[in-house]
Motif scaffolding. Structure first.
Motif, PDB file in Angstrom:
ATOM      1  N   MET A 196       6.041  49.331 -83.374  1.00 53.12           N
ATOM      2  CA  MET A 196       5.922  50.594 -84.096  1.00 53.12           C
ATOM      3  C   MET A 196       6.061  51.783 -83.148  1.00 53.12           C
ATOM      4  O   MET A 196       6.716  52.772 -83.479  1.00 53.12           O
ATOM      5  CB  MET A 196       4.586  50.641 -84.849  1.00 53.12           C
ATOM      6  N   VAL A 197       5.459  51.679 -81.969  1.00 56.08           N
ATOM      7  CA  VAL A 197       5.555  52.759 -80.977  1.00 56.08           C
ATOM      8  C   VAL A 197       7.009  52.943 -80.553  1.00 56.08           C
ATOM      9  O   VAL A 197       7.509  54.064 -80.480  1.00 56.08           O
ATOM     10  CB  VAL A 197       4.650  52.470 -79.763  1.00 56.08           C
ATOM     11  N   ALA A 198       7.696  51.835 -80.292  1.00 57.81           N
ATOM     12  CA  ALA A 198       9.104  51.913 -79.904  1.00 57.81           C
ATOM     13  C   ALA A 198       9.928  52.537 -81.025  1.00 57.81           C
ATOM     14  O   ALA A 198      10.799  53.387 -80.778  1.00 57.81           O
ATOM     15  CB  ALA A 198       9.632  50.519 -79.569  1.00 57.81           C
ATOM     16  N   TYR A 199       9.652  52.155 -82.251  1.00 64.17           N
ATOM     17  CA  TYR A 199      10.380  52.668 -83.415  1.00 64.17           C
ATOM     18  C   TYR A 199      10.198  54.180 -83.565  1.00 64.17           C
ATOM     19  O   TYR A 199      11.135  54.896 -83.908  1.00 64.17           O
ATOM     20  CB  TYR A 199       9.885  51.935 -84.668  1.00 64.17           C
ATOM     21  N   MET A 200       9.020  54.665 -83.287  1.00 63.56           N
ATOM     22  CA  MET A 200       8.726  56.086 -83.489  1.00 63.56           C
ATOM     23  C   MET A 200       9.043  56.957 -82.267  1.00 63.56           C
ATOM     24  O   MET A 200       8.945  58.178 -82.347  1.00 63.56           O
ATOM     25  CB  MET A 200       7.260  56.266 -83.880  1.00 63.56           C
ATOM     26  N   ASP A 201       9.430  56.357 -81.136  1.00 62.12           N
ATOM     27  CA  ASP A 201       9.780  57.137 -79.953  1.00 62.12           C
ATOM     28  C   ASP A 201      11.080  57.885 -80.231  1.00 62.12           C
ATOM     29  O   ASP A 201      12.137  57.287 -80.380  1.00 62.12           O
ATOM     30  CB  ASP A 201       9.950  56.207 -78.746  1.00 62.12           C
ATOM     31  N   ASP A 202      10.989  59.202 -80.314  1.00 63.06           N
ATOM     32  CA  ASP A 202      12.167  59.991 -80.692  1.00 63.06           C
ATOM     33  C   ASP A 202      12.930  60.560 -79.496  1.00 63.06           C
ATOM     34  O   ASP A 202      13.812  61.393 -79.660  1.00 63.06           O
ATOM     35  CB  ASP A 202      11.777  61.109 -81.665  1.00 63.06           C
ATOM     36  N   LYS A 203      12.613  60.100 -78.305  1.00 62.04           N
ATOM     37  CA  LYS A 203      13.344  60.563 -77.125  1.00 62.04           C
ATOM     38  C   LYS A 203      14.753  59.974 -77.145  1.00 62.04           C
ATOM     39  O   LYS A 203      14.932  58.767 -77.199  1.00 62.04           O
ATOM     40  CB  LYS A 203      12.613  60.172 -75.855  1.00 62.04           C
TER      41      LYS A 203
END
Length: 134
Positions: free
Chosen positions: A7-14
């Motif tokens: 989920m963290v990877a999915y939401m990383d918008d960089k």
């Protein structure tokens, strides 16, 4: 915990971050794009191309639809107005905080992301990884 990491990877918008799931080691790898605009990809194995699966990133249209749905559930004109401003993501988050809806919004968003990641695991036939111990 594994789902939370996805989920963290999915939401990383960089824009310069690309995440891969190593299906053999069951770990998440970050590939930061080089200054020249090319990915590193040093860890990719040419002999096992299916081993590394790129983790998708949340799309703006998807995140916006969540905000619209959250507003619809809360029936709040201030949230609705925020969605129609020039910078809707920023204004929406400001309004959520002002209206003391931050915890509700975060829980709502977390559930949406969790569902999206679970569906992605199913699509990629990786559902068995979801049940792995941490």
């Amino acid at each position: 915990m594994f789902i939370e990491k996805l989920m963290v990877a999915y939401m990383d918008d960089k824009a310069n971050h690309i995440y891969y799931l190593d299906t053999a080691e069951q770990v998440i790898l970050l590939d930061a794009i080089e200054p020249d605009g090319l990915p590193n990809l040093e860890f990719l194995d040419a002999d096992e191309p299916e081993r590394f699966v790129e983790i998708p990133k949340v799309l703006n249209v998807e995140a916006f639809s969540w905000m619209v749905e959250f507003e619809s559930q809360n029936q709040n004109n201030e949230l609705l107005h925020a969605l129609n401003e020039d910078v809707p993501f920023e204004r929406f988050n400001e309004k959520v905080a002002e209206l003391n809806l931050l915890e509700e919004w975060q829980a709502f968003q977390k559930e949406k992301v969790k569902n999206r990641i679970e569906n992605w695991l199913i699509e990629k036939k990786l559902l068995e990884l979801q049940k792995q111990p941490d």
